[in-house]
Design an enzyme around this catalytic site. Structure first.
Site, PDB file in Angstrom:
ATOM      1  CE1 TYR A 128      22.320  19.183 -21.766  1.00  0.00           C
ATOM      2  CE2 TYR A 128      20.512  20.581 -22.851  1.00  0.00           C
ATOM      3  CZ  TYR A 128      22.101  20.254 -21.684  1.00  0.00           C
ATOM      4  OH  TYR A 128      22.650  21.711 -21.716  1.00  0.00           O
ATOM      5  NE  ARG A 184      24.303  22.181 -10.136  1.00  0.00           N
ATOM      6  CZ  ARG A 184      24.419  22.454 -11.851  1.00  0.00           C
ATOM      7  NH1 ARG A 184      23.973  20.652 -11.854  1.00  0.00           N
ATOM      8  NH2 ARG A 184      24.475  23.619 -12.433  1.00  0.00           N
ATOM      9  CE  LYS A 202      25.687  20.603 -19.857  1.00  0.00           C
ATOM     10  NZ  LYS A 202      24.931  22.084 -20.081  1.00  0.00           N
ATOM     11  CD  GLU A 273      27.970  21.361 -17.611  1.00  0.00           C
ATOM     12  OE1 GLU A 273      28.162  21.749 -18.494  1.00  0.00           O
ATOM     13  OE2 GLU A 273      26.562  21.270 -17.091  1.00  0.00           O
ATOM     14  CG  ASP A 274      26.057  19.607 -13.849  1.00  0.00           C
ATOM     15  OD1 ASP A 274      25.812  20.438 -14.721  1.00  0.00           O
ATOM     16  OD2 ASP A 274      25.325  18.769 -14.192  1.00  0.00           O
ATOM     17  CG  ASP A 296      27.507  25.161 -19.341  1.00  0.00           C
ATOM     18  OD1 ASP A 296      26.861  26.444 -20.321  1.00  0.00           O
ATOM     19  OD2 ASP A 296      27.094  23.555 -19.779  1.00  0.00           O
ATOM     20  CG  ASP A 297      26.913  24.096 -14.425  1.00  0.00           C
ATOM     21  OD1 ASP A 297      25.536  23.725 -14.969  1.00  0.00           O
ATOM     22  OD2 ASP A 297      27.354  23.166 -14.217  1.00  0.00           O
ATOM     23  CG  ASN A 440      17.711  21.838 -16.452  1.00  0.00           C
ATOM     24  OD1 ASN A 440      17.014  21.871 -17.121  1.00  0.00           O
ATOM     25  ND2 ASN A 440      18.498  22.488 -17.013  1.00  0.00           N
TER      26      ASN A 440
HETATM   27  N1  NDP Z   1      18.323  25.979 -17.346  1.00  0.00           N
HETATM   28  C1  NDP Z   1      19.948  25.580 -17.394  1.00  0.00           C
HETATM   29  O1  NDP Z   1      20.378  26.109 -18.492  1.00  0.00           O
HETATM   30  C2  NDP Z   1      20.819  25.262 -16.495  1.00  0.00           C
HETATM   31  C3  NDP Z   1      19.623  25.442 -15.211  1.00  0.00           C
HETATM   32  N2  NDP Z   1      20.128  24.834 -14.301  1.00  0.00           N
HETATM   33  C4  NDP Z   1      20.126  23.975 -12.839  1.00  0.00           C
HETATM   34  O2  NDP Z   1      19.809  25.494 -12.014  1.00  0.00           O
HETATM   35  C5  NDP Z   1      19.438  24.355 -10.523  1.00  0.00           C
HETATM   36  C6  NDP Z   1      21.071  24.608  -9.286  1.00  0.00           C
HETATM   37  O3  NDP Z   1      21.695  24.513 -10.447  1.00  0.00           O
HETATM   38  P1  NDP Z   1      23.287  25.193  -9.281  1.00  0.00           P
HETATM   39  O4  NDP Z   1      22.861  26.952  -9.328  1.00  0.00           O
HETATM   40  O5  NDP Z   1      24.305  25.192 -10.337  1.00  0.00           O
HETATM   41  O6  NDP Z   1      23.486  24.642  -7.966  1.00  0.00           O
HETATM   42  P2  NDP Z   1      23.736  25.034  -6.597  1.00  0.00           P
HETATM   43  O7  NDP Z   1      23.620  24.261  -5.720  1.00  0.00           O
HETATM   44  O8  NDP Z   1      25.179  25.822  -7.134  1.00  0.00           O
HETATM   45  O9  NDP Z   1      22.739  26.183  -6.376  1.00  0.00           O
HETATM   46  C7  NDP Z   1      21.324  25.994  -5.867  1.00  0.00           C
HETATM   47  C8  NDP Z   1      20.496  27.583  -4.867  1.00  0.00           C
HETATM   48  O10 NDP Z   1      19.560  27.108  -4.976  1.00  0.00           O
HETATM   49  C9  NDP Z   1      19.036  27.238  -3.916  1.00  0.00           C
HETATM   50  N3  NDP Z   1      18.173  26.486  -2.641  1.00  0.00           N
HETATM   51  C10 NDP Z   1      18.441  25.225  -2.920  1.00  0.00           C
HETATM   52  N4  NDP Z   1      17.485  24.738  -1.921  1.00  0.00           N
HETATM   53  C11 NDP Z   1      16.310  25.399  -2.580  1.00  0.00           C
HETATM   54  C12 NDP Z   1      15.107  25.894  -1.214  1.00  0.00           C
HETATM   55  N5  NDP Z   1      14.092  25.321  -1.081  1.00  0.00           N
HETATM   56  N6  NDP Z   1      14.905  27.536  -1.535  1.00  0.00           N
HETATM   57  C13 NDP Z   1      15.565  28.575  -2.009  1.00  0.00           C
HETATM   58  N7  NDP Z   1      16.217  28.567  -2.193  1.00  0.00           N
HETATM   59  C14 NDP Z   1      16.813  26.900  -2.408  1.00  0.00           C
HETATM   60  C15 NDP Z   1      20.693  27.058  -2.941  1.00  0.00           C
HETATM   61  O11 NDP Z   1      20.778  27.571  -1.597  1.00  0.00           O
HETATM   62  P3  NDP Z   1      21.783  27.785  -1.040  1.00  0.00           P
HETATM   63  O12 NDP Z   1      22.752  28.695  -1.568  1.00  0.00           O
HETATM   64  O13 NDP Z   1      21.404  28.392   0.849  1.00  0.00           O
HETATM   65  O14 NDP Z   1      22.331  26.375  -0.131  1.00  0.00           O
HETATM   66  C16 NDP Z   1      21.987  27.702  -3.987  1.00  0.00           C
HETATM   67  O15 NDP Z   1      21.682  28.841  -3.811  1.00  0.00           O
HETATM   68  C17 NDP Z   1      19.900  22.605 -11.348  1.00  0.00           C
HETATM   69  O16 NDP Z   1      18.373  21.954 -11.086  1.00  0.00           O
HETATM   70  C18 NDP Z   1      20.141  22.877 -13.066  1.00  0.00           C
HETATM   71  O17 NDP Z   1      19.692  21.618 -13.316  1.00  0.00           O
HETATM   72  C19 NDP Z   1      21.946  24.376 -13.195  1.00  0.00           C
HETATM   73  C20 NDP Z   1      22.513  24.982 -15.326  1.00  0.00           C
HETATM   74  C21 NDP Z   1      22.189  25.507 -16.531  1.00  0.00           C
HETATM   75  C1  PYR Z   2      21.516  22.023 -18.370  1.00  0.00           C
HETATM   76  C2  PYR Z   2      22.871  22.445 -17.199  1.00  0.00           C
HETATM   77  O1  PYR Z   2      24.520  22.926 -17.288  1.00  0.00           O
HETATM   78  C3  PYR Z   2      22.092  21.823 -15.631  1.00  0.00           C
HETATM   79  O2  PYR Z   2      20.917  21.648 -15.568  1.00  0.00           O
HETATM   80  O3  PYR Z   2      23.082  22.045 -15.198  1.00  0.00           O
HETATM   81 MG    MG Z   3      25.202  21.604 -16.184  1.00  0.00          MG
END
Ligand code: NDP
Ligand code: PYR
Ligand code: MG
Length: 628
Positions: A128, A184, A202, A273-274, A296-297, A440
């Site tokens: 993972y 993503r 997963k 997912e993603d 899941d996200d 991540n």
């Molecule tokens: N710990 C966990 O269990 C999980 C962690 N994650 C992690 O979260 C991260 C985001 O995932 P996800 O939400 O699906 O992705 P998205 O692409 O949906 O969202 C990313 C967000 O980050 C913003 N962003 C990008 N660049 C910048 C910057 N330079 N400054 C400020 N904001 C910025 C984007 O802005 P804009 O809207 O303007 O494009 C957007 O709002 C990933 O790294 C993923 O691995 C995700 C799921 C689970």
């Molecule tokens: C953990 C997870 O689902 C992510 O980083 O997208």
């Molecule tokens: Mg994910």
């Protein structure tokens, strides 16, 4: 041989018999060995679900016509696992370990899951995050064997037909699908078909952490193209070489896939997912009340972080209403987390959602999200747009100085966005700042654990998406918590599937979060732990699944008879990675008989299916019987 044939031929129960005597159960363990005996004697050595390798006894080797095909010594599984662990340790790089574990899973899932469950701390970061991220980046280069299914626009109109090809085990049953379109992948962006590593990873957790049977899991990529130029030019890229499909082509392809799955496997749970957020929210909204699915996200991450946040608030000892939380990242995960914190505060403290939302200050790539920012805000961001701030604040440090937050949550994929200055600023605002760099894989984390503990002089309450090693500050060693959706999705999914829920409701997600939060002891809290120890993941998942099933009954979504003791039923149904016993019928008979069929589906066609109450190797079997 004779014994196996006898078992095959009738005791206890032929397929027909099964329908009239539902409390006797037939399982694949009766069918498949004889299949190999009759048609492909050595094939069992190459089937990951049945292979025992050197653990086949002398008698079994006789029955199964394996005599001479293995070294003379019969080994215990304990010894096999010890050997595998030594081999695993001998690989130096995480990627080499990943490839080793993948090949082990291809050889024997029993051995693989024993190794994983006995060494969770070492193996989780390989199968993972973070290593799975690297595995996705190198997916084309390291590709070895077919695994999972791929659907692209050339398969339009034929997806249902293609699903019939999924018989890796000659078993026509799937309980859970994890599907991505690769748009993503973690914080690594658009990886197209290389994203397959994520559904595979997963699903390994669904098996290890919750006890889905590995033979009933299906990883899927819907190949909708990629906009990743480097991949499109890479000779080893395995996906379709075109840009991402426009919505007119995209949605019909995904819709067809989902409908085909539900048509073929009516009980299946589908986890999105993603998916990039331009589709993730819409797909979830379209399907969440129609089929058994969740994202899941958005939802899994939301529940996990809400649970951790609730515990972090206990450690801060501030009144709930005095919290101000800045989110860096207002995408699928950021909005999902904010929504779930609101849901949990409503559930646990009866705080109205509108009031809870006011705690949050969301920052995206354009800065602080305000109602007056002037851009065309995505609908999922609108509920969080600030009405009380009218000036434009772009830089995170400026946001922190303006808002004076008690916590910052990073879900932006932006490495080092929580720099030393920002962490230091947080420490000046509040005694115990909540610092959650959740992106991540590790290289995308908004800060490291070492940074956060050092600068805050160990006062921060910390959780990261990917694991960080322990941090020593002075005499004290801190074990950083891991705020990752892996704490929730296995139990949530298992509970929803096991009770044959009609949907994964908001209420079921909220109780999953509450259950996770409640599983942290005061002692663990006192040590700064906001999640229970990962080593207990099976117990954690069982309790989450139990809470989810209770809620599904309370909301009228469950479609089985209510078990007397839900936790026991959950535990009994969890797959245990132990070898099948391929002895003649008499011993098989003893092993497979169903003790008490306290989980029964109530409607056709599921009502013909046994949900096994012995867990272990037994699979829902209506398809085996050639039924509906
Ligand atoms: N710990 C966990 O269990 C999980 C962690 N994650 C992690 O979260 C991260 C985001 O995932 P996800 O939400 O699906 O992705 P998205 O692409 O949906 O969202 C990313 C967000 O980050 C913003 N962003 C990008 N660049 C910048 C910057 N330079 N400054 C400020 N904001 C910025 C984007 O802005 P804009 O809207 O303007 O494009 C957007 O709002 C990933 O790294 C993923 O691995 C995700 C799921 C689970
Ligand atoms: C953990 C997870 O689902 C992510 O980083 O997208
Ligand atoms: Mg994910």
């Amino acid at each position: 041989m004779a014994g196996l044939a006898a078992a095959e031929n009738g005791i206890p129960g032929t397929p027909d018999d099964h329908y009239t005597k539902p409390r006797t159960v037939r399982t694949i363990s009766l069918h498949r060995p004889s299949h190999y005996v009759n048609e492909d004697p050595s094939g069992i050595l190459f089937n990951r679900h049945f292979n025992k390798g050197t653990a086949f006894s002398i008698d079994e080797r006789e029955h199964l016509h394996l005599t001479g095909l293995l070294p003379g010594k019969t080994e215990s599984i304990e010894l096999q696992v010890r050997r595998c662990y030594r081999q695993f340790r001998n690989f130096q790089s995480p990627m080499a370990k990943y490839i080793y574990l993948s090949s082990l899973r291809e050889r024997s899932d029993t051995l693989f899951y024993n190794l994983v469950l006995q060494n969770l701390k070492e193996t989780l970061p390989i199968i993972y995050t973070p290593t799975v991220g690297q595995a996705c980046l190198e997916f084309g280069l390291n590709y070895r064997a077919a695994e999972g299914m791929y659907f692209d626009r050339d398969l339009r109109g034929r997806i249902r037909e293609a699903l019939d090809n999924w018989k890796p085990n000659m078993l026509d049953e799937v309980s859970i699908i994890v599907v991505t379109d690769g748009s993503r992948i973690l914080g690594l962006g658009d990886l197209g078909t290389c994203g397959m590593g994520i559904p595979i990873g997963k699903l390994s957790l669904y098996v290890a952490a919750a006890g889905f049977h590995p033979a009933t899991t299906l990883p899927v990529v819907i190949d909708t193209g990629t906009n990743n130029e480097a991949l499109l030019k890479d000779d080893f890229y395995l996906g379709c070489r075109h840009e991402r499909l426009a919505n007119e082509e995209y949605y019909p392809l995904v819709d067809e896939f989902l409908m085909a799955c539900v048509n073929k496997w009516p009980n299946v749970l589908i986890q999105f997912e993603d998916f990039s957020n331009d589709h993730a929210f819409d797909l979830l909204e379209k399907y969440r009340h129609k089929i058994l699915c969740f994202n899941d996200d958005i939802q899994g991450t939301g529940a996990v972080i809400a649970a951790g946040f609730l515990n972090a608030m206990k450690l801060c000892k501030l009144p709930i209403a005095s919290h101000r939380i800045v989110f860096l990242g207002a995408g699928a995960a950021g909005i999902g987390v904010a929504d779930q914190i609101c849901a949990l505060l409503k559930l646990k403290h009866d705080i109205p959602v509108e009031q809870a939302r006011k705690m949050f200050y969301m920052v995206d790539s354009k800065g602080l999200i305000t109602a007056t920012r002037g851009d065309n805000l995505a609908s999922f961001k609108k509920p969080y747009a600030r009405h009380d701030i009218t000036d434009s604040v772009k830089d995170l440090l400026d946001v922190v100085k303006k808002v004076l937050p008690t916590g910052i949550i990073g879900l932006s994929g932006q490495a080092n966005a929580f720099n030393d200055e920002i962490i230091d600023q947080m420490c000046q605002i509040t005694e115990r700042p909540i610092i959650f760099p959740l992106s991540n894989p590790t290289k995308n984390s908004e800060c490291t654990a070492e940074q956060a503990f050092r600068i805050s002089q160990s006062k921060c309450i910390f959780a990261s998406g990917s694991p960080f090693p322990p941090v020593t500050v002075g005499e004290t060693v801190f074990h950083p918590s891991q705020g990752n959706n892996m704490y929730i999705f296995p139990g949530l999914g298992f509970g929803a599937w096991l009770c044959r829920s009609k949907e994964v409701s908001d209420g079921m997600i909220a109780v999953a979060a509450a259950s996770l939060a409640d599983q942290v002891s005061q002692d663990e809290l006192d040590r700064g732990q906001i999640y229970p120890p990962l080593e207990n993941i099976r117990d954690i998942s069982a309790k989450i699944a139990t809470a989810v099933i209770e809620q599904a009954f309370a909301e009228g979504h469950a479609r089985i008879q209510r078990p007397k003791d839900i936790l026991t039923t959950v535990q009994k149904n969890m797959y245990q990675p132990s070898y099948l016993d391929y002895q003649p019928a008499v011993s098989l008979d003893g092993r497979i008989r169903l003790g008490s069929a306290d989980v029964r589906d109530m409607h056709s066609p599921i009502d013909e299916a046994e949900i096994n109450t012995q867990g272990n190797h037994h699979l829902g079997r209506q398809r085996l019987a050639g039924g509906a």
